[in-house]
Design a protein around this motif. Sequence first.
Motif, PDB file in Angstrom:
ATOM      1  N   UNK A 428     -11.237   1.786   2.228  1.00  0.00           N
ATOM      2  CA  UNK A 428     -10.947   3.037   2.932  1.00  0.00           C
ATOM      3  C   UNK A 428     -11.967   3.288   4.038  1.00  0.00           C
ATOM      4  N   UNK A 429     -13.252   3.110   3.706  1.00  0.00           N
ATOM      5  CA  UNK A 429     -14.311   3.351   4.693  1.00  0.00           C
ATOM      6  C   UNK A 429     -14.226   2.353   5.842  1.00  0.00           C
ATOM      7  N   UNK A 430     -13.936   1.100   5.529  1.00  0.00           N
ATOM      8  CA  UNK A 430     -13.876   0.061   6.563  1.00  0.00           C
ATOM      9  C   UNK A 430     -12.634   0.208   7.438  1.00  0.00           C
ATOM     10  N   UNK A 431     -11.474   0.493   6.826  1.00  0.00           N
ATOM     11  CA  UNK A 431     -10.212   0.529   7.556  1.00  0.00           C
ATOM     12  C   UNK A 431     -10.060   1.811   8.363  1.00  0.00           C
ATOM     13  N   UNK A 432     -10.405   2.948   7.760  1.00  0.00           N
ATOM     14  CA  UNK A 432     -10.314   4.217   8.479  1.00  0.00           C
ATOM     15  C   UNK A 432      -8.934   4.852   8.441  1.00  0.00           C
ATOM     16  N   UNK A 433      -8.009   4.278   7.705  1.00  0.00           N
ATOM     17  CA  UNK A 433      -6.687   4.882   7.543  1.00  0.00           C
ATOM     18  C   UNK A 433      -6.062   4.348   6.265  1.00  0.00           C
ATOM     19  N   UNK A 434      -4.978   4.995   5.842  1.00  0.00           N
ATOM     20  CA  UNK A 434      -4.235   4.486   4.686  1.00  0.00           C
ATOM     21  C   UNK A 434      -2.769   4.870   4.838  1.00  0.00           C
ATOM     22  N   UNK A 435      -1.909   4.120   4.169  1.00  0.00           N
ATOM     23  CA  UNK A 435      -0.476   4.403   4.196  1.00  0.00           C
ATOM     24  C   UNK A 435      -0.102   5.213   2.956  1.00  0.00           C
ATOM     25  N   UNK A 436       0.685   6.267   3.181  1.00  0.00           N
ATOM     26  CA  UNK A 436       1.215   7.072   2.087  1.00  0.00           C
ATOM     27  C   UNK A 436       2.673   6.671   1.872  1.00  0.00           C
ATOM     28  N   UNK A 437       2.969   6.107   0.711  1.00  0.00           N
ATOM     29  CA  UNK A 437       4.307   5.621   0.391  1.00  0.00           C
ATOM     30  C   UNK A 437       5.029   6.646  -0.479  1.00  0.00           C
ATOM     31  N   UNK A 438       6.209   7.103  -0.017  1.00  0.00           N
ATOM     32  CA  UNK A 438       7.012   8.047  -0.792  1.00  0.00           C
ATOM     33  C   UNK A 438       8.110   7.308  -1.554  1.00  0.00           C
ATOM     34  N   UNK A 439       8.251   7.631  -2.830  1.00  0.00           N
ATOM     35  CA  UNK A 439       9.343   7.130  -3.656  1.00  0.00           C
ATOM     36  C   UNK A 439      10.097   8.345  -4.209  1.00  0.00           C
ATOM     37  N   UNK A 440      11.420   8.318  -4.156  1.00  0.00           N
ATOM     38  CA  UNK A 440      12.229   9.446  -4.603  1.00  0.00           C
ATOM     39  C   UNK A 440      12.671   9.271  -6.056  1.00  0.00           C
ATOM     40  N   UNK A 449       9.953   6.314   2.380  1.00  0.00           N
ATOM     41  CA  UNK A 449       9.354   6.703   3.656  1.00  0.00           C
ATOM     42  C   UNK A 449       7.855   6.365   3.623  1.00  0.00           C
ATOM     43  N   UNK A 450       7.291   6.148   4.807  1.00  0.00           N
ATOM     44  CA  UNK A 450       5.861   5.829   4.926  1.00  0.00           C
ATOM     45  C   UNK A 450       5.219   6.717   5.985  1.00  0.00           C
TER      46      UNK A 450
END
Length: 534
Positions: A428-440, A449-450
């Motif tokens: 997380x610290x190195x990348x500086x972003x993350x993907x939020x994955x939605x499951x219904x 959705x992402x």
Amino acid sequence: MVTPKKELDAYIGKFLNNRYLIRDLIGKGGMGRVYLAEDAAKGGMAVAVKILSLSLVNQQMSQRFVREIFIGAQLGRKSKHIVRVLSYGITEEKIPFCVMEYLPGKNLKNLLKNETLTVAQFLDFCHQICLGLQCAHQGISLKGEIYPVVHRDIKPENIFIVEDVKVGTIVKILDFGIAKFLTERAGMTLTDSFIGSLPYCSPEHIEGRKLLDMRSDIYSLGVLMFEMLTGKHPFYTTSQSFGTWYQAHRFQIPPTFEEVNPQVKIPQKLEQLVISCLAKDASDRPQNISEILTTLEKVKTQLNENISFFSNLESSSTVQLIPFTSVSEKECLHQTWPKNKPIAPIGFPHLLHTPQGTIPTFWAMLPEKEISKFIDKTNGTDFISKMNIYPMILWTTILHNADLPLTRWLSYFLDMKDSRGQKIVQILAETGYYHLLFFAFEEPTHCAHVKTLTLNSHQRQQLADWLELSQNSPEVINSNQAKVILKAEYEKIKPEVLRKLALNKNNSKVNVKNWLFKVFSNLVNFFLRPENIA
């Protein structure tokens, strides 16, 4: 972590020299076998024991073995990028062995099977490999003389990747001195004594020239770099025979990166470096590792300047430029909900391996109608910790729809005593972003959705600091008590978090025009620089 391979073996369960208890076979190759062992003299400390694939038939061979092991030990003390040789010995059957530090990790060959390196990862790995080679090529002192050391067998299996929580990724080179010892066996013909991996041998090495210098290692490094960047070997062969590989190394011209893999976008200066390392004539290659390190540094500087340019665009506004993530977002859409997770309103982090490298993600399951209400709405990320009482971080993703109003708090506790928690925080610290994955709930199998959420510089530095602090953090309370305290602390600041989200939303409407004008102005200035005009 290296997973020992279970196999019936005469050495497993035995002591070598009444000191090293052999536990498991963890690797084997043309030079010998490597075992996980315990050093009884060091309280059962884990070590790696390499037992070579030949016997010492005379005193001359014994002396050569001791000399080359001594060289390897010297190099390991000089450079952290060369595996440390701790001791050596001879079995009852007159078979030589050497004792090395045990490395928890994986070799580069195994790593490349599962993921494609980013240019940044390549530059990091290659820089460390070069530092190890440079140390060896500069030589060691032996009886008052300086002796340069040539590896002779640079290949992915001899490059080891170790993940260290404190300092990050460490790259180490294995088997210095072993290849030279095995090629110097008395009374052997060229065919009998040839030691090396044919796909990575320099033309002069495969021709059997005895006086190899550092430029032979540079050629092997060129093959390795080509493979690291493209995922393919630079030469095509119809078989693995000695003659076929000789023809390839001596006469084939390496293709361009685009010909091998059109999807790969590599800086031109970097491609030129790799191709120059693969020159057939040693005099046409970089003449030493320092030249390669200089070029790698120039490429890294150029990439950092580009990143800095785009970072400057976002600094004057609450609107943030998201890193190039379209490929990894597509990877997320192909993910399926784990069978061992319930169909319930839960969330959890997961490190996803993509062509861009390892990406941090957070998977959340919600009702389908609720997911639709958060798409293109305000969101935020928070981290809180109490490192002075227990090494744990509460990671919260906030989804907010001010029009309804509706807010979702997706939280997860990262226990920093656990290696998985440490790894997630590091990435997380190195990348500086993350993907939020939605499951219904209604269709739980596939990702619906992402969203991509970015961290600001303060959050990234905070995570890095906590990662370091966690190594010596006290445990005044247990983990369950820590969770209760962190959750209570976060409940107190929720109103302030919502206020900031609303403020950011209003400010973004006012600032977006200014931001777009800033982007346009900076782009014009950037492309009108003399060095950027064709």
